[in-house]
Design a protein around this motif. Structure first.
Motif, PDB file in Angstrom:
ATOM      1  N   UNK A 216       0.841  -1.206  -0.242  1.00 36.90           N
ATOM      2  CA  UNK A 216      -0.444   0.007   0.146  1.00 36.90           C
ATOM      3  C   UNK A 216       0.715   1.276  -0.340  1.00 36.90           C
ATOM      4  N   UNK A 217       2.140   1.199   0.566  1.00 32.71           N
ATOM      5  CA  UNK A 217       2.723   2.639   0.838  1.00 32.71           C
ATOM      6  C   UNK A 217       3.781   2.301  -0.769  1.00 32.71           C
ATOM      7  N   UNK A 218       3.213   1.329  -0.980  1.00 38.06           N
ATOM      8  CA  UNK A 218       4.117   1.566  -2.400  1.00 38.06           C
ATOM      9  C   UNK A 218       3.333   2.400  -4.444  1.00 38.06           C
ATOM     10  N   UNK A 219       1.867   2.042  -3.023  1.00 41.54           N
ATOM     11  CA  UNK A 219       0.912   2.434  -4.465  1.00 41.54           C
ATOM     12  C   UNK A 219       0.270   3.214  -4.393  1.00 41.54           C
ATOM     13  N   UNK A 220      -0.529   3.151  -2.696  1.00 37.17           N
ATOM     14  CA  UNK A 220      -1.529   4.590  -2.769  1.00 37.17           C
ATOM     15  C   UNK A 220      -1.003   5.585  -3.488  1.00 37.17           C
ATOM     16  N   UNK A 221      -0.651   6.987  -2.704  1.00 34.35           N
ATOM     17  CA  UNK A 221      -0.711   8.126  -3.013  1.00 34.35           C
ATOM     18  C   UNK A 221      -0.903   8.641  -4.982  1.00 34.35           C
ATOM     19  N   UNK A 222      -0.005   7.309  -5.495  1.00 31.32           N
ATOM     20  CA  UNK A 222      -0.816   7.457  -7.453  1.00 31.32           C
ATOM     21  C   UNK A 222      -1.542   7.111  -7.397  1.00 31.32           C
ATOM     22  N   UNK A 223      -1.778   5.790  -6.501  1.00 33.46           N
ATOM     23  CA  UNK A 223      -3.615   5.635  -7.485  1.00 33.46           C
ATOM     24  C   UNK A 223      -4.883   6.436  -6.856  1.00 33.46           C
ATOM     25  N   UNK A 224      -4.505   6.883  -5.276  1.00 33.01           N
ATOM     26  CA  UNK A 224      -5.533   7.909  -5.543  1.00 33.01           C
ATOM     27  C   UNK A 224      -5.898   9.143  -6.435  1.00 33.01           C
ATOM     28  N   UNK A 225      -4.984   9.514  -6.514  1.00 35.10           N
ATOM     29  CA  UNK A 225      -4.972  10.372  -8.107  1.00 35.10           C
ATOM     30  C   UNK A 225      -5.494  10.130  -9.031  1.00 35.10           C
ATOM     31  N   UNK A 226      -4.589   8.837  -9.520  1.00 34.82           N
ATOM     32  CA  UNK A 226      -5.579   7.663 -10.595  1.00 34.82           C
ATOM     33  C   UNK A 226      -6.576   7.685 -10.954  1.00 34.82           C
ATOM     34  N   UNK A 227      -7.561   7.400  -9.461  1.00 37.67           N
ATOM     35  CA  UNK A 227      -8.810   7.391  -9.021  1.00 37.67           C
ATOM     36  C   UNK A 227      -9.087   8.179  -9.172  1.00 37.67           C
ATOM     37  N   UNK A 321      -8.037  19.358 -25.858  1.00 41.88           N
ATOM     38  CA  UNK A 321      -6.982  18.893 -24.499  1.00 41.88           C
ATOM     39  C   UNK A 321      -7.175  17.581 -23.428  1.00 41.88           C
ATOM     40  N   UNK A 322      -8.950  17.635 -22.833  1.00 39.73           N
ATOM     41  CA  UNK A 322      -8.814  16.840 -21.531  1.00 39.73           C
ATOM     42  C   UNK A 322      -9.433  15.853 -21.770  1.00 39.73           C
ATOM     43  N   UNK A 323      -9.910  15.657 -23.581  1.00 39.25           N
ATOM     44  CA  UNK A 323     -10.367  14.041 -23.798  1.00 39.25           C
ATOM     45  C   UNK A 323      -8.048  13.442 -24.109  1.00 39.25           C
ATOM     46  N   UNK A 324      -7.353  14.550 -24.062  1.00 36.12           N
ATOM     47  CA  UNK A 324      -5.962  13.116 -24.932  1.00 36.12           C
ATOM     48  C   UNK A 324      -5.643  13.323 -23.771  1.00 36.12           C
ATOM     49  N   UNK A 325      -5.512  14.300 -22.872  1.00 35.76           N
ATOM     50  CA  UNK A 325      -5.068  14.190 -21.427  1.00 35.76           C
ATOM     51  C   UNK A 325      -5.496  12.866 -20.353  1.00 35.76           C
ATOM     52  N   UNK A 326      -6.744  12.574 -20.127  1.00 34.58           N
ATOM     53  CA  UNK A 326      -6.646  11.514 -19.902  1.00 34.58           C
ATOM     54  C   UNK A 326      -6.729  10.373 -20.437  1.00 34.58           C
ATOM     55  N   UNK A 327      -6.622  10.065 -21.688  1.00 36.88           N
ATOM     56  CA  UNK A 327      -5.592   8.967 -21.969  1.00 36.88           C
ATOM     57  C   UNK A 327      -4.750   8.417 -21.452  1.00 36.88           C
ATOM     58  N   UNK A 328      -4.166   9.545 -21.835  1.00 36.28           N
ATOM     59  CA  UNK A 328      -2.272   9.454 -22.007  1.00 36.28           C
ATOM     60  C   UNK A 328      -2.160   9.518 -20.831  1.00 36.28           C
ATOM     61  N   UNK A 329      -3.257   9.809 -19.557  1.00 42.90           N
ATOM     62  CA  UNK A 329      -2.532   9.605 -18.018  1.00 42.90           C
ATOM     63  C   UNK A 329      -2.437   8.131 -17.868  1.00 42.90           C
ATOM     64  N   UNK A 330      -2.942   7.423 -18.734  1.00 42.47           N
ATOM     65  CA  UNK A 330      -3.781   5.359 -18.330  1.00 42.47           C
ATOM     66  C   UNK A 330      -2.087   5.445 -18.329  1.00 42.47           C
ATOM     67  N   UNK A 331      -1.058   5.677 -18.963  1.00 48.12           N
ATOM     68  CA  UNK A 331       0.246   5.111 -19.307  1.00 48.12           C
ATOM     69  C   UNK A 331       0.455   4.483 -17.771  1.00 48.12           C
ATOM     70  N   UNK A 332       0.861   5.820 -16.082  1.00 41.97           N
ATOM     71  CA  UNK A 332       1.622   6.033 -15.041  1.00 41.97           C
ATOM     72  C   UNK A 332       0.456   3.771 -14.487  1.00 41.97           C
ATOM     73  N   UNK A 333      -0.359   3.922 -14.935  1.00 46.91           N
ATOM     74  CA  UNK A 333      -0.824   2.232 -14.069  1.00 46.91           C
ATOM     75  C   UNK A 333       0.240   1.485 -14.268  1.00 46.91           C
ATOM     76  N   UNK A 334       0.085   0.588 -15.775  1.00 46.72           N
ATOM     77  CA  UNK A 334       1.108   0.049 -15.683  1.00 46.72           C
ATOM     78  C   UNK A 334       2.290  -0.072 -15.746  1.00 46.72           C
ATOM     79  N   UNK A 335       2.742   1.032 -15.579  1.00 48.24           N
ATOM     80  CA  UNK A 335       4.198   0.845 -14.930  1.00 48.24           C
ATOM     81  C   UNK A 335       4.055   0.459 -13.985  1.00 48.24           C
ATOM     82  N   UNK A 336       3.842   1.419 -12.972  1.00 46.02           N
ATOM     83  CA  UNK A 336       3.468   1.444 -11.357  1.00 46.02           C
ATOM     84  C   UNK A 336       3.709  -0.217 -11.150  1.00 46.02           C
ATOM     85  N   UNK A 337       1.995  -0.990 -11.890  1.00 42.99           N
ATOM     86  CA  UNK A 337       2.292  -2.854 -12.005  1.00 42.99           C
ATOM     87  C   UNK A 337       3.373  -3.482 -12.048  1.00 42.99           C
ATOM     88  N   UNK A 338       4.079  -2.639 -12.875  1.00 49.62           N
ATOM     89  CA  UNK A 338       5.323  -3.564 -13.549  1.00 49.62           C
ATOM     90  C   UNK A 338       6.573  -3.631 -12.691  1.00 49.62           C
TER      91      UNK A 338
END
Length: 338
Positions: A216-227, A321-338
């Protein structure tokens, strides 16, 4: 070893999904038309306070002496901050009642909410000045401070959704940097937790809980923002009325496409080409650049336009802008899982 690796991955995925669900629910609650956010802020601040005081419950080295932690010590140290949280909430409730009696429409929850959000951060910073040995207090302090800032910023900017969207995107990047900074020390933090357990064979459940806490300490801060990004993007994009179904469909489609690209691009293109660590760097930089672009876009309308007017201005300029930013922002979750 294989079983341990699978279990560790399951824990990371579980805490990742929990963080996203909590972030989404919290943002949906704050953006509600008639929301009174102090209850949610108070509960979150209370949980963060308990997390910040975890070192008081453990056997830890403090300077030249050994600190003998206990559950009673942990709860006792947490009592005063929780009393402050409750007193602040009662004060805000009384002010709101007086305001309603006088017929006022001003929101009296922002300042008390900010005080409540920052209480756990102060507690964590005080603790790290006392527990100077080991990585666990430092990692816990980093997580609590980052989440407290996220809570405070969300509360302060909830009436300006476009600006808040940009700030949340920036928060995801910053939180990922914090997790990246401590990534090599996380195993030492887990070891510091396990050392406090006397007889390991008789406390398997406790060790498993410590594994969950470490993940949880690894994932919590960033995943709150993603959600938080999904309900916030819907709030910014939708115009309401009869078009709301179409607007939600557009956001949901953008989210799905972004998730697919965010899964495929790092795993099958970037990691084989530049490696895992540099791929994470690319994701962080992308988040930061998107956040800066969105901040520049939103500052002209800050405090002056509603979400509907901002969307109309975006359509007129032809910049999705908003649509493209929201779609591109999905890159980080996959990196954190990896």
């Amino acid at each position: 070893t294989i079983g341990s690796s699978i279990y560790s991955f399951a824990l990371i995925l579980e805490t990742f999904l929990i963080g996203i669900a909590v972030g989404s629910a919290a943002m949906s609650s704050l953006l509600g038309k008639n929301s009174r956010p102090l209850l949610g802020v108070g509960i979150t601040a209370g949980l963060l306070t308990l997390l910040a005081n975890v070192p008081w419950a453990l056997e830890m080295q403090v300077g030249d002496r050994q600190h003998h932690g206990a559950l009673g010590t942990w709860l006792g140290v947490s009592l005063l901050p929780i009393v402050i949280l409750v007193a602040t909430a009662l004060y805000a409730r009384r002010r709101a009642a007086i305001n309603d009696t006088l017929g006022g429409k001003a929101d009296e929850s922002t300042l008390p909410g900010l005080v409540m959000a920052l209480v756990p951060a102060v507690v964590a910073l005080l603790n790290v000045t006392y527990f100077t040995t080991g990585y666990l207090p430092k990692i816990v302090t980093s997580v609590v401070v980052v989440v407290s800032i996220f809570l405070a910023v969300t509360l302060a900017l909830r009436k300006s959704p476009v600006l808040l969207l940009a700030v949340v995107q920036l928060f995801i990047g910053v939180a990922t940097v914090v997790s990246y900074f401590w990534q090599d020390e996380i195993p030492y933090a887990f070891a510091q937790l396990v050392v406090s357990v006397g007889d390991l064979p008789d406390h398997v459940g406790t060790v498993q809980f410590f594994m969950f806490l470490t993940a949880m300490l690894c994932t919590l801060p960033a995943t709150l923002g993603m959600g938080a990004m999904f309900p916030l993007t819907i709030r910014v994009w939708t115009a309401g009325g009869g078009a709301i179904a179409q607007d939600v469909a557009v956001v949901y489609s953008g989210n799905t496409v972004g998730s697919i690209v965010g899964s495929w691009l790092p795993g099958f293109v970037l990691m084989p080409l530049i490696g895992m660590e540099r791929t994470l760097h690319v994701g962080i930089v992308l988040n930061m650049l998107l956040a800066l672009a969105m901040l520049a876009y939103s500052m002209g309308d800050f405090g002056l336009a509603s979400a509907h007017a901002q969307r109309a201005a975006e359509q007129a300029s032809g910049t999705p802008l908003l649509e493209s930013c929201f779609g591109a922002g999905a890159l980080i979750p996959e990196l954190l899982i990896a």
